[in-house]
Design an enzyme around this catalytic site. Structure first.
Site, short mmCIF file in Angstrom:
data_model
loop_
_atom_site.label_atom_id
_atom_site.label_comp_id
_atom_site.label_asym_id
_atom_site.label_seq_id
_atom_site.Cartn_x
_atom_site.Cartn_y
_atom_site.Cartn_z
N HIS A 101 -9.92 -4.41 10.64
CA HIS A 101 -10.17 -4.01 9.26
C HIS A 101 -11.25 -2.94 9.14
O HIS A 101 -11.57 -2.52 8.03
CB HIS A 101 -10.56 -5.22 8.42
N GLU A 150 0.81 -1.22 0.00
CA GLU A 150 0.00 0.00 0.00
C GLU A 150 0.85 1.27 0.00
O GLU A 150 0.55 2.22 -0.73
CB GLU A 150 -0.95 0.01 1.20
#
Length: 668
Positions: free
Chosen positions: A479, A417
């Site tokens: 998450h 990322e």
């Protein structure tokens, strides 16, 4: 510390190169001394490498600094900024006169402490946070490969050179980006590693012992090791690097603070060398008898001639462009002028949503908008951090970019990322492409440093961040974003779009694609959402907030909501209106844009006597600008839990019933 050697080379050619390099060294020393702050060591240590690179290899033309086919040079160790500024002055960039060198680190100068992107003086990217420059570089090199495949090597054929240090390579993002570069065989990427064995705290042996050469060979790079003060070795190494079919690293063994009588090779040379005796010793060692900020005419003329080495080549390239069948598309790509194409694609998507009224997650409606945009906007290059199916960033039928085929439109970034965000910054900075990519909103934490720099640099990079709340469900609090949307809104010049349905999603894509001087975040839901908007010609999201559903009479209550919570506000409004309570619902797809509106528009939505309540499945931060510090907020004040989404919304009190209860309690 390496053994002492003579600072005066043996051959006449090397003597000339050393004198040219000393121009960089002494300008850097003088500027740091005048500012009484800065970093002398890197420019002094890498001046020889820079001199060979620019005098023998770099394809630039300071009279046309934005030439699309120029080579790119990135100083990843941005603390050594005076190397860049010295080169810009010496090479003859019009907007870098000697006065700017004298104003090093002063307010509003073009010579800040760390380089800030200023391509008119050869500064290709903002660096300083270590690891970012070397991680932008694969984006530059990838853009070069994509555009070369698209327009041909007659128009696109240039290198990306990076100067980096130990700190850059220690930063984790460099692993992500350099692994990516090796996998995609970005052969036009050449890294010149300032291997001086010194970090701020002392010798690098106190903090790392990895074999950097083997590390980069494992990535699939070509690696050479040379003496970074041997002009012939530097030239031979760069020439070889240009022949490989992989990225190249050249380990340049150098002496930090080269020429400093007591600080050379020591960690004390990393920062500002300002003591008068030390500077006198540098001048003596380097045989430099000139006044501060003074470059002898003969040396300045030689540097200016170096700056014009590629002038004729640039003129010939312009003739090729004029004769090319790709001329108009090429120019349009770099000018980034596609508003008509964007508008038509968005209008088509909105009409489809209005007709079909899908009950889909906004990540899905975003994918449907991309189905319309990608065929007509060839500059868009998509991707995902190994979450393509979840992010809905891939358009069926689009070719993937691989090391064998650069003529595609979609990149598999892998689970990288931070690297992905930095690489996209490089692609945007290169020009000619609009990068977008996807991951989960939660993982914006990994990407944040590069996202912040995109905002600082005013680069058009679009981050598709799905699964944007506890609506993610069973995967649980690791998450589930809670604070992330607020934290991204807190970044200046970052535009966070959180649409409530397909029509708002289409409008938000239009805004992001027309926002050429800022990055955007598309905060999108995992869970399905009803279509709430009717079709409309105007882009109502452009004001950041608007009345989605008006009260039947003068509003007693104003509900502000974004994204997946807007439908809850609509449901609550319907029930409250049936109970005789007039309620206005305002959708806030982009708080950043709303806060930029003129006072009259802002006040028309906010400054009335009604009760104000905001609803968003995240933390409260930021909403007080709109509802005030003592109004009710329905959202999150803790981490989430693992359970189905609908159970979580009920558990945390983010429901239409909770809104109704809050309204009635407040109106008592």
């Amino acid at each position: 510390m390496q053994p002492a050697v003579s600072y005066i080379p043996d051959t006449e050619d090397d003597k000339t190169l050393r004198q040219l390099a000393n121009c960089i060294r002494l300008l850097s020393v003088d500027a740091v001394k005048a500012a009484n702050s800065g970093h002398s060591g890197l420019p002094m240590g890498m001046a020889d490498v820079a001199t060979v690179l620019f005098s023998k290899f770099m394809k630039i033309d300071p009279t046309q600094p934005l030439w699309e086919d120029r080579d790119r040079f990135i100083l990843s160790g941005g603390h050594g900024s005076m190397l860049l500024y010295s080169l810009a002055y010496l090479l003859g960039y019009e907007k870098m006169p000697i006065e700017e060198i004298r104003n090093f680190r002063q307010l509003h100068s073009r010579t800040p402490g760390h380089p800030e992107v200023d391509q008119e003086v050869g500064i290709e990217t903002t660096t300083g946070p270590l690891g970012q420059g070397i991680s932008n570089a694969p984006g530059f090199a990838m853009a070069e490969q994509i555009l070369a495949a698209r327009f041909g090597k007659d128009l696109v054929d240039h290198y990306t050179y990076v100067m980096c240090g130990d700190g850059d390579l220690m930063e984790g993002v460099s692993h992500e980006a350099c692994s990516f570069a090796g996998h995609f065989k970005l052969s036009k990427l050449i890294v010149l590693y300032d291997d001086n064995g010194i970090c701020i705290d002392g010798p690098t042996t106190m903090t790392w012992s990895e074999n950097v050469s083997k590390r980069f060979e494992a990535y699939g790079w070509d690696v050479q090791e040379i003496d970074g003060h041997d002009f012939g070795a530097i030239e031979s190494a760069i020439a070889h690097a240009q022949t490989t079919d992989t990225p190249s690293m050249i380990r340049c063994k150098t002496r930090i603070g080269y020429g400093a009588p007591t600080q050379e090779g020591k960690n004390s040379a990393h920062g500002a060398i300002t003591k008068d005796d030390e500077i006198l010793g540098i001048r003596k060692n380097l045989d430099w008898a000139h006044e501060p900020f003074s470059i002898p005419d003969d040396l300045l003329m030689q540097w200016r001639a170096i700056g014009q080495r590629s002038h004729t080549q640039r003129e010939a390239w312009e003739n090729k462009l004029d004769a090319s069948a790709h001329k108009e598309k090429f120019k349009q790509s770099f000018k980034n002028e596609f508003s008509q194409e964007i508008s038509a694609a968005v209008a088509k998507a909105k009409a489809n949503f209005a007709a079909e009224k899908p009950n889909k997650a906004t990540r899905q409606t975003s994918g449907m908008v991309l189905d319309e945009l990608i065929p007509v906007l060839e500059t868009m290059i998509g991707g995902s951090a190994d979450l393509t199916g979840s992010n809905n960033t891939y358009v069926k039928g689009t070719d993937f970019i691989t090391h064998e085929n650069a003529n595609g439109r979609y990149i598999h970034y892998g689970v990288r990322e931070h690297g992905m965000a930095a690489i996209m910054n490089g692609m945007a900075l290169h020009g000619g492409l609009i990068p977008y990519s996807g991951t989960f909103m939660q993982f914006s934490d990994y990407a944040r440093p590069a996202m912040r720099l995109a905002a600082l640099m005013k680069q058009q990079v679009i981050h598709v961040m799905t699964h944007d709340s506890i609506g993610l469900g069973e995967d649980g609090p690791t998450h589930q974003p809670v604070e992330h949307i607020a934290s991204l809104r807190a970044i200046p010049n970052m535009y966070v779009f959180r649409p409530c349905d397909g029509i708002e999603t289409a409008e938000c894509w239009e805004l992001a694609l027309n926002k050429k001087d800022a990055p955007s975040v598309m905060a999108l839901s995992r869970q399905g959402l009803p279509t709430l908007c009717d079709n409309r010609d105007a882009n109502l999201c452009s004001k950041g907030a608007y009345i989605l559903k008006e009260a039947q009479s003068e509003p007693q209550v104003t509900l502000f909501a974004s994204g997946s919570e807007v439908h809850l506000a609509i449901e609550a409004q319907e029930k409250l209106e049936s109970d005789g309570i007039s309620v206005r619902v305002i959708s806030v797809p982009c708080m950043d844009l709303f806060l930029e509106q003129d006072g009259s528009y802002f006040q028309s939505l906010v400054c009335n006597k009604s009760l104000k309540i905001a609803i968003e499945a995240g933390v409260r931060q930021g909403w007080d600008h709109i509802i005030g510090g003592h109004s009710a907020f329905i959202g999150m004040n803790s981490f989430g839990e693992s359970a189905p989404a609908e159970e979580l919304f009920a558990h945390f009190g983010i429901t239409s019933d909770a809104i109704i209860e809050t309204v009635k309690n407040k109106l008592k």
